[in-house]
Design a protein around this motif. Structure first.
Motif, short mmCIF file in Angstrom:
data_model
loop_
_atom_site.label_atom_id
_atom_site.label_comp_id
_atom_site.label_asym_id
_atom_site.label_seq_id
_atom_site.Cartn_x
_atom_site.Cartn_y
_atom_site.Cartn_z
N ILE A 6 0.84 -1.20 0.00
CA ILE A 6 0.00 0.00 0.00
C ILE A 6 0.87 1.25 0.00
O ILE A 6 0.69 2.15 -0.83
CB ILE A 6 -0.95 0.01 1.22
N ARG A 9 2.72 1.78 -3.31
CA ARG A 9 1.85 2.26 -4.39
C ARG A 9 1.52 3.74 -4.18
O ARG A 9 1.51 4.52 -5.14
CB ARG A 9 0.56 1.41 -4.43
N ILE A 10 1.25 4.14 -2.94
CA ILE A 10 0.98 5.55 -2.64
C ILE A 10 2.21 6.40 -2.99
O ILE A 10 2.07 7.46 -3.60
CB ILE A 10 0.57 5.73 -1.16
N ILE A 13 2.45 6.95 -6.73
CA ILE A 13 1.45 7.91 -7.20
C ILE A 13 1.86 9.33 -6.83
O ILE A 13 1.78 10.25 -7.64
CB ILE A 13 0.06 7.55 -6.63
N VAL A 46 -4.44 12.65 -6.67
CA VAL A 46 -3.87 11.59 -5.82
C VAL A 46 -4.98 10.66 -5.34
O VAL A 46 -4.86 9.44 -5.44
CB VAL A 46 -3.11 12.19 -4.60
N GLN A 49 -6.37 8.47 -8.18
CA GLN A 49 -5.43 7.43 -8.59
C GLN A 49 -5.25 6.36 -7.52
O GLN A 49 -5.12 5.18 -7.85
CB GLN A 49 -4.09 8.05 -8.98
N VAL A 50 -5.23 6.75 -6.26
CA VAL A 50 -5.12 5.76 -5.18
C VAL A 50 -6.36 4.88 -5.16
O VAL A 50 -6.26 3.66 -5.03
CB VAL A 50 -4.90 6.46 -3.81
N GLU A 51 -7.53 5.49 -5.31
CA GLU A 51 -8.76 4.70 -5.35
C GLU A 51 -8.72 3.67 -6.49
O GLU A 51 -9.06 2.51 -6.29
CB GLU A 51 -9.98 5.61 -5.53
N LEU A 54 -5.89 0.87 -5.88
CA LEU A 54 -6.11 -0.06 -4.76
C LEU A 54 -7.55 -0.55 -4.67
O LEU A 54 -7.90 -1.26 -3.73
CB LEU A 54 -5.68 0.61 -3.45
N GLN A 73 -1.50 7.44 4.17
CA GLN A 73 -1.23 6.00 4.31
C GLN A 73 -2.15 5.36 5.35
O GLN A 73 -2.70 4.29 5.12
CB GLN A 73 0.24 5.78 4.69
N VAL A 76 -5.85 5.15 4.04
CA VAL A 76 -5.99 4.11 3.03
C VAL A 76 -5.93 2.73 3.70
O VAL A 76 -6.76 1.86 3.39
CB VAL A 76 -4.89 4.25 1.94
#
Length: 82
Positions: A6, A9-10, A13, A46, A49-51, A54, A73, A76
């Motif tokens: 996680i 990936r954050i 991004i 952000v 893209q995170v949504e 993940l 972090q 999420v």
């Protein structure tokens, strides 16, 4: 999904949106605005893209409370763990 995945990936991004080099180290204590130059419009990007990356739904309200990378972090991780 592990916290390491996680957070990684954050970080990817954030680097992409902030146009930072791959070698730049993202840490939980960095301020999104002051350290990474993530303004309110970039923050929306952000979140989107995170949504997508993940497969989660973060909602609009939480982004107002984000100050640091760690805040993002944690939020999420909470959404993923339920």
């Amino acid at each position: 999904m592990s916290t390491t995945v996680i957070d990684g990936r954050i970080s990817e991004i954030l680097k992409q949106i902030a146009e930072l080099p791959d070698s730049f180290e993202i840490s939980a204590d960095q301020n999104l605005r002051a350290d990474l130059d993530i303004d309110s419009l970039k923050l929306i990007d952000v979140v989107v893209q995170v949504e997508a990356a993940l497969d989660i739904e973060l909602g609009d309200e939480f982004s107002r409370d984000l100050v640091t990378v760690g805040d993002l972090q944690r939020h999420v991780s909470e959404q993923i763990s339920g």
